[in-house]
Design a protein around this motif. Structure first.
Motif, PDB file in Angstrom:
ATOM      1  N   THR A 124      -0.163  -4.724   3.652  1.00  0.00           N
ATOM      2  CA  THR A 124       1.029  -5.548   3.472  1.00  0.00           C
ATOM      3  C   THR A 124       0.550  -6.983   3.280  1.00  0.00           C
ATOM      4  O   THR A 124       0.121  -7.625   4.233  1.00  0.00           O
ATOM      5  N   ALA A 125       0.568  -7.432   2.029  1.00  0.00           N
ATOM      6  CA  ALA A 125       0.062  -8.766   1.718  1.00  0.00           C
ATOM      7  C   ALA A 125       0.988  -9.828   2.298  1.00  0.00           C
ATOM      8  O   ALA A 125       2.200  -9.674   2.216  1.00  0.00           O
ATOM      9  N   PRO A 126       0.462 -10.888   2.812  1.00  0.00           N
ATOM     10  CA  PRO A 126      -0.925 -11.152   3.191  1.00  0.00           C
ATOM     11  C   PRO A 126      -1.135 -10.991   4.700  1.00  0.00           C
ATOM     12  O   PRO A 126      -1.857 -11.761   5.315  1.00  0.00           O
ATOM     13  N   HIS A 127      -0.519  -9.970   5.299  1.00  0.00           N
ATOM     14  CA  HIS A 127      -0.490  -9.892   6.755  1.00  0.00           C
ATOM     15  C   HIS A 127      -1.279  -8.760   7.402  1.00  0.00           C
ATOM     16  O   HIS A 127      -1.635  -8.874   8.576  1.00  0.00           O
ATOM     17  N   ARG A 128      -1.537  -7.673   6.684  1.00  0.00           N
ATOM     18  CA  ARG A 128      -2.112  -6.513   7.363  1.00  0.00           C
ATOM     19  C   ARG A 128      -2.855  -5.613   6.386  1.00  0.00           C
ATOM     20  O   ARG A 128      -2.406  -5.388   5.264  1.00  0.00           O
ATOM     21  N   VAL A 129      -3.994  -5.077   6.856  1.00  0.00           N
ATOM     22  CA  VAL A 129      -4.735  -4.054   6.126  1.00  0.00           C
ATOM     23  C   VAL A 129      -5.144  -2.994   7.147  1.00  0.00           C
ATOM     24  O   VAL A 129      -5.732  -3.316   8.174  1.00  0.00           O
TER      25      VAL A 129
END
Length: 179
Positions: free
Chosen positions: A98-103
């Motif tokens: 979830t850009a730019p918060h989570r990978v």
């Protein structure tokens, strides 16, 4: 005398094995660092596995590591597999981003032991132009691993690698343009 010593050792081993059975069925290792860059800048260095490996501490541990990327190298479905005498054999795949918060990544280790874990990177804005990057690893702890965890501190071992990796990430992110 020898029989008594053998019985004491056997009882101690039994207690150790029983104690291991009471240990948690899961583990979690987590480290964070504030990096002077916006989340969008940091996200690209995690979400793209080629960029990820420019600061990945495990890649740095073995210059002879052999790695192979899938056709997709960024975002969900991106995959990277490696073989190394120093850091083992396995693969990682980005399963969600979830850009730019989570990978979120799935990690599968084959050697020196089999393990199936998840890695999570969360990026939170912190102040003006800074990002708190948190790297977490979690997964199941089968019984044999519970025994190993009695002698090896997983949080300290993996945690130090995460601290090193986040420091490398910070150096890459904050490197002046053109250097």
């Amino acid at each position: 005398m020898l029989k008594t010593i053998a019985l004491i050792l056997l009882a101690a081993l039994g207690l150790l094995l029983a104690y291991a059975a009471t240990r948690p069925d899961t583990f979690r290792v987590e480290r964070s660092r504030v990096i002077a860059a916006p989340p969008e800048r940091v996200f690209g260095l995690i979400h793209d596995l080629r960029q990820f490996n420019t600061w990945n501490p495990y890649e740095r541990k073995d210059p002879a590591l052999k790695g192979e990327y899938s056709a997709t190298t960024a975002g969900p479905g991106a995959r990277y597999a490696w073989q190394s005498d120093k850091v083992g054999t396995g693969s990682m795949e980005i399963v969600d981003a979830t850009a730019p918060h989570r990978v979120d990544m799935k990690l599968d280790f084959v050697a020196p032991f089999e393990a199936h874990n998840r890695a999570e990177f969360t990026l939170q804005p912190e102040g003006a132009g800074a990002t708190r990057v948190t790297w977490a690893l979690h997964g199941p702890v089968p019984y044999l691993a519970k025994i190993a965890h009695l002698f090896f501190n997983m949080d300290r071992m993996v945690g130090q690698d995460f601290e090193d990796g986040l420091a490398y990430l910070q150096a890459v992110v904050q490197k002046p343009a053109g250097s």
